[in-house]
Design a protein around this motif. Structure first.
Motif: not given
Length: 104
Positions: A68, A74, A76-77, A83-85, A87-88
């Motif tokens: 990070r 991360t 996982d990413e 990325t989490y962004d 995914m969202a």
């Protein structure tokens, strides 16, 4: 086996570590002890050490912390390639990278 036998085996294992000059004295001594005690190949012990360090770093969250800070992602990413962004739905996801199939 006795203490003298162990001492001899550790000394012999230490002498066999000439190819590992990049290790400091303490690391070579510890590797020699592990090699003698576990009756294992030095290269195999080093492979195990890398796996153990990776597992420990991942399990404690230190890998994600460093990823990070340096890359803003991360582990996982990294594995998912998203990325989490993304995914969202905040960003469009990139094309899948077929070369990155390693799964932890």
């Amino acid at each position: 086996m006795s203490l003298d036998d162990l001492q001899t085996d550790v000394e012999l294992a230490y002498e066999d570590l000439d190819d590992y000059a990049f290790l400091d004295r303490e690391s070579r001594q510890e590797l020699a002890m592990l090699s003698a005690a576990l009756d294992a190949d030095t290269d195999e012990l080093l492979r195990r050490a890398v796996h153990l360090l990776f597992q420990s770093t991942t399990d404690t969250g230190r890998l994600d912390f460093h990823l990070r800070g340096a890359y803003d992602v991360t582990y996982d990413e990294y594995l998912t390639g998203v990325t989490y962004d993304e995914m969202a739905g905040a960003q469009a996801p990139p094309e899948p990278d077929q070369d990155r199939r390693y799964q932890f």
